[in-house]
Design an enzyme around this catalytic site. Structure first.
Site, PDB file in Angstrom:
ATOM      1  N   ASP A 118      17.087  32.220  31.505  1.00  0.00           N
ATOM      2  CA  ASP A 118      16.421  33.526  31.542  1.00  0.00           C
ATOM      3  C   ASP A 118      14.939  33.437  31.217  1.00  0.00           C
ATOM      4  OD1 ASP A 118      18.768  35.572  31.872  1.00  0.00           O
ATOM      5  OD2 ASP A 118      19.440  34.066  30.425  1.00  0.00           O
ATOM      6  N   ARG A 136      14.351  36.855  14.433  1.00  0.00           N
ATOM      7  CA  ARG A 136      13.401  37.573  15.296  1.00  0.00           C
ATOM      8  C   ARG A 136      12.039  37.803  14.654  1.00  0.00           C
ATOM      9  NH1 ARG A 136      16.448  35.277  18.638  1.00  0.00           N
ATOM     10  NH2 ARG A 136      18.329  36.376  19.278  1.00  0.00           N
ATOM     11  N   ASP A 178      17.807  42.978  19.680  1.00  0.00           N
ATOM     12  CA  ASP A 178      16.701  42.025  19.578  1.00  0.00           C
ATOM     13  C   ASP A 178      15.387  42.598  20.098  1.00  0.00           C
ATOM     14  OD1 ASP A 178      18.167  40.035  18.339  1.00  0.00           O
ATOM     15  OD2 ASP A 178      18.910  39.245  20.240  1.00  0.00           O
ATOM     16  N   SER A 195      27.838  33.907  25.716  1.00  0.00           N
ATOM     17  CA  SER A 195      26.414  33.951  25.421  1.00  0.00           C
ATOM     18  C   SER A 195      26.245  33.685  23.934  1.00  0.00           C
ATOM     19  CB  SER A 195      25.883  35.331  25.816  1.00  0.00           C
ATOM     20  OG  SER A 195      24.794  35.671  25.011  1.00  0.00           O
TER      21      SER A 195
HETATM   22  N1  ARG Z   1      24.718  41.501  17.604  1.00  0.00           N
HETATM   23  C1  ARG Z   1      23.959  40.521  16.896  1.00  0.00           C
HETATM   24  C2  ARG Z   1      22.685  41.111  16.389  1.00  0.00           C
HETATM   25  O1  ARG Z   1      22.256  42.104  16.875  1.00  0.00           O
HETATM   26  C3  ARG Z   1      23.758  39.253  17.676  1.00  0.00           C
HETATM   27  C4  ARG Z   1      22.690  39.285  18.704  1.00  0.00           C
HETATM   28  C5  ARG Z   1      22.574  37.985  19.399  1.00  0.00           C
HETATM   29  N2  ARG Z   1      21.477  37.998  20.313  1.00  0.00           N
HETATM   30  C6  ARG Z   1      21.595  37.734  21.595  1.00  0.00           C
HETATM   31  N3  ARG Z   1      20.513  37.868  22.311  1.00  0.00           N
HETATM   32  N4  ARG Z   1      22.693  37.334  22.131  1.00  0.00           N
HETATM   33  O2  ARG Z   1      22.120  40.598  15.465  1.00  0.00           O
END
Ligand code: ARG
Length: 406
Positions: free
Chosen positions: A16, A96, A125, A176
């Site tokens: 991506d 992040r 994110d 993922s």
């Molecule tokens: N749901 C989790 C969070 O918001 C995991 C996110 C994982 N990120 C991703 N881009 N797959 O912290």
């Protein structure tokens, strides 16, 4: 010749973000600086640089940041015993703001006017990246092509094929995954059925309870002022300590989480995690705090801990709000120094012993045996005064038949 504006892209090395390099360059007209921040995803720097260049990046930054991540993000979260919705140690969420901090630094270094990330419009994110950048550098523009163009995975694959960007085998994986030293999140595929037990191949860091050793393992974690500094008597730096306890805990199946999670955008999603290090360290830290700190301040901290977890989840890391809660935790943890013995066994981790020069436990006060030094009669006066308001109320409102009788 017109010069193009620069953008710094958070670059993972996957399909991506490789597609994004090209999209930002072709469709948005930017010169793209690809920036990879290593928080423990085990990526090869050479691979990252070659791949980003091939996708069209004008420059590539590879930032080793595991210790910084451990010290500045995981450890403060540990002090807060931070668990979103009571169970998720916020591994993805914590990385992040760190990534954003490096994107901003790279933007300054390269004179970029914008930063970019590959988050979609559905997740958390995007909020975390955008808010972190706003909190650090409100002058920088944040570009999120995936979100703006509503791009799906299939769109990315098609774009890659069209533009001669090679599609790594990892693009075809059944899940993922996002991982760093604090934890690993696993989404998608069969996991999208909330009633389907996660298959074993979803997990990479933790053994199933079935395959875990039949003997328990005891691990002693040493803390100084609320921060872990040694395991079983061996002093370790922040990232090394997290990885070492994670390896032991994973072997014993500790840290698997299955959460019906509430995202910020209102979606309920089924999320699976394995966070062996985070769950073990939080179990130990929370136990030591209970041993060394006042009950009164612990009760306040328990509420603040929940708020701290939420602010991490919701992207408020770079804010005076977090600074204020952190200041509370630093003071609260000033005597959280000592050792906790954890017992790990077939998926569970339990604190089974603790020692501290500052432990507020007093054997003579708490014993029911010989040597009891507690003044039992003092309790009478305490109860009398505590109950006074209840007595006053009851005398006023009770009938002879008793309180509440008609
Ligand atoms: N749901 C989790 C969070 O918001 C995991 C996110 C994982 N990120 C991703 N881009 N797959 O912290």
């Amino acid at each position: 010749m017109t010069t193009r504006d620069k953008v710094v892209l958070a670059y993972s090395g996957g399909l991506d973000t490789s597609v994004l390099v090209r999209v930002l360059s072709n469709d948005y007209g930017y010169d793209v600086v690809a920036c990879h921040i290593d928080v423990g995803e085990a990526r090869d720097p050479e691979y990252i640089v070659t791949r980003a260049k091939k996708a069209g990046a004008v420059a590539v930054e590879f930032v080793p940041a595991q210790d910084e991540f451990a010290k500045d993000f995981c450890f403060p979260a540990l002090q807060a015993n931070a668990l979103y919705q009571g169970v998720y140690p916020l591994s993805a969420a914590l990385s992040r703001p760190l990534i954003s901090r490096h994107l901003v630094a790279a933007a300054r270094k390269h004179g970029a006017s914008a930063v970019a990330h590959g988050s979609t419009g559905k997740g958390n994110d995007q909020v975390r990246f955008d808010l972190a950048v706003q909190g650090l550098a409100p002058d920088l523009k944040v570009v999120a092509p995936q979100r703006e163009k509503n791009m799906t995975r299939d769109d990315a694959i098609a774009y890659a094929a069209q533009h001669d960007i090679d599609i790594p085998v990892t693009a075809k994986k059944p899940f993922s995954v996002d991982e760093n030293i604090w934890g690993r999140s696993i989404e998608g595929g069969v996991l999208e059925d909330p009633n389907q037990e996660p298959p074993e191949d979803a997990f990479a860091w933790t053994k199933s309870w079935k395959d875990a050793p039949n003997e328990p393992r005891h691990v002693v974690v040493k803390f100084e002022k609320g921060l872990p500094v040694a395991l079983d008597g061996r002093a370790l730096g922040p990232a090394a300590l997290i990885k070492a306890i994670g390896a032991i805990a994973g072997e014993h199946g500790v840290g698997r989480i299955d959460l019906m999670e509430d995202r910020m955008v209102g979606i309920k999603s089924r999320e699976n995690y394995e966070c062996p290090a985070a769950i073990s360290l939080i179990t130990a830290h929370r136990d030591l705090e209970r041993f060394t700190t006042l009950g009164a301040s612990q009760r306040v901290k328990q509420m603040l801990d929940q708020k701290y977890a939420e602010l991490i989840y919701e992207g408020f890391w770079f804010s005076p709000y977090r600074d204020a809660l952190q200041a509370f935790n630093d003071v609260h943890d000033q005597y959280t120094t000592g050792e906790v013995t954890l017992r790990m066994f077939k998926g569970s981790v339990v604190a089974v012993g603790r020692t501290s020069a500052y432990g507020l436990y007093n054997h003579a006060l708490s014993t029911y045996g010989a040597g009891d030094a507690f003044d039992h009669r003092a309790a009478e006066g305490f109860i009398k005064l505590t109950g006074l308001q209840l007595q006053l109320h009851a005398r006023m409102h009770s009938t002879p038949a008793g309180p509440g009788a008609k």
